[in-house]
Design an enzyme around this catalytic site. Structure first.
Site, PDB file in Angstrom:
ATOM      1  N   THR A   1       0.829  -1.200   0.000  1.00 32.05           N
ATOM      2  CA  THR A   1       0.000   0.000   0.000  1.00 32.05           C
ATOM      3  C   THR A   1       0.870   1.260   0.000  1.00 32.05           C
ATOM      4  O   THR A   1       0.540   2.254  -0.649  1.00 32.05           O
ATOM      5  CB  THR A   1      -0.921   0.008   1.235  1.00 32.05           C
ATOM      6  OG1 THR A   1      -1.726  -1.163   1.185  1.00 32.05           O
ATOM      7  CG2 THR A   1      -1.804   1.236   1.255  1.00 32.05           C
TER       8      THR A   1
ATOM      9  N   HIS B   1       1.883   2.001  -3.443  1.00 30.62           N
ATOM     10  CA  HIS B   1       0.797   2.635  -4.203  1.00 30.62           C
ATOM     11  C   HIS B   1       0.737   4.128  -3.896  1.00 30.62           C
ATOM     12  O   HIS B   1       0.556   4.958  -4.797  1.00 30.62           O
ATOM     13  CB  HIS B   1      -0.548   1.993  -3.843  1.00 30.62           C
ATOM     14  CG  HIS B   1      -0.727   0.627  -4.421  1.00 30.62           C
ATOM     15  ND1 HIS B   1      -1.159   0.411  -5.708  1.00 30.62           N
ATOM     16  CD2 HIS B   1      -0.528  -0.598  -3.885  1.00 30.62           C
ATOM     17  CE1 HIS B   1      -1.215  -0.884  -5.938  1.00 30.62           C
ATOM     18  NE2 HIS B   1      -0.843  -1.533  -4.845  1.00 30.62           N
TER      19      HIS B   1
HETATM   20 ZN   LIG Z   1      -0.410  -2.948   4.578  1.00 26.29          ZN
END
Ligand SMILES: [Zn+2]
Ligand SMILES: [Zn+2]
Length: 221
Positions: A40, A43
């Site tokens: 994440t 990202h």
């Molecule tokens: Zn995570």
């Protein structure tokens, strides 16, 4: 304090000087010792479509970490300065329908520390005391920093019972391969705990858990 932050709605992160988080009576201030990089975070660094719709800069990233408790709020009794801890970074509101019926993991107002509010890529992070998880000081920091993804690999299984009383246990498998050993151990524990045989599926389906829906970054957190 130093903090790795997303300052602008664009690709990249920057090392900033930030204010040490102020904490309330039910919060814990943790001095971060180790943090790991989640998919994440990549990202968010790359500022992809998901990040553009979710992240509100400026914010300090980091939702996988361990550290030592520096200070606690006046209402905190279960944690004290010096404790070695990690934390559940999904913070539920405690007031919505889901929270009231015991489904806090799908809280309508769920927030993730390190995504929706300042996280652990910093010298200090503020955590609600209810989210703190005490760790054995013997656990190496490099392991304490990956308990978040480990938990996600351990929980996505579905137990069931076949006709005739046999139990089965379906365990999913997807991206965080490094944690499959932990997943397997947990599955083994559960089967042993029930003292029942298990028939494992091949885990082909990518049945992501509920937390991924809230995180949404394409990783398994
Ligand atoms: Zn995570
Ligand atoms: Zn809620």
């Amino acid at each position: 304090m130093k903090a790795l932050r997303k300052m602008h709605a664009a690709r990249g992160l920057s090392l900033e000087t930030a204010t040490t988080p102020a904490f309330g009576p039910s919060d814990v201030l943790v001095r971060v010792r180790a943090a790991s990089i989640c998919g994440t975070d990549l990202h968010i660094y790359g500022w992809d479509r998901w990040s553009q719709g979710r992240i509100k800069p400026p914010v300090t990233l980091g939702h996988e970490f361990c550290g030592v408790v520096d200070s606690v709020g006046g209402e905190v009794g279960a944690v004290k300065s010096g404790d070695f801890v990690s934390a559940e970074m999904h913070v539920n509101c405690g007031h919505c329908h889901q929270c009231r019926v015991g489904e806090a993991h799908i809280c309508q107002n769920l927030r993730i520390i390190g995504i929706d509010q300042d996280g652990a890529f910093a010298e200090f992070v503020k955590i609600p005391a209810a989210n703190i998880i005490k760790l054995d000081p013997a656990i190496p920091e490099r392991y304490g920093a990956i308990l978040d993804p480990l938990e996600m690999r351990c929980t996505p299984f579905w137990p069931g019972r076949l006709r005739g009383g046999r139990h089965w246990l379906r365990v999913r498998a997807d991206r965080i391969d490094v944690h499959r050993s932990g997943q397997g151990l947990w599955s083994f524990y559960r089967v042993c705990h029930r003292n029942q045989p298990a028939a494992a599926g091949n885990g082909q389906e990518n049945g992501r858990g509920r937390s991924i829906e809230s995180c949404g970054g394409g990783c398994s957190c």
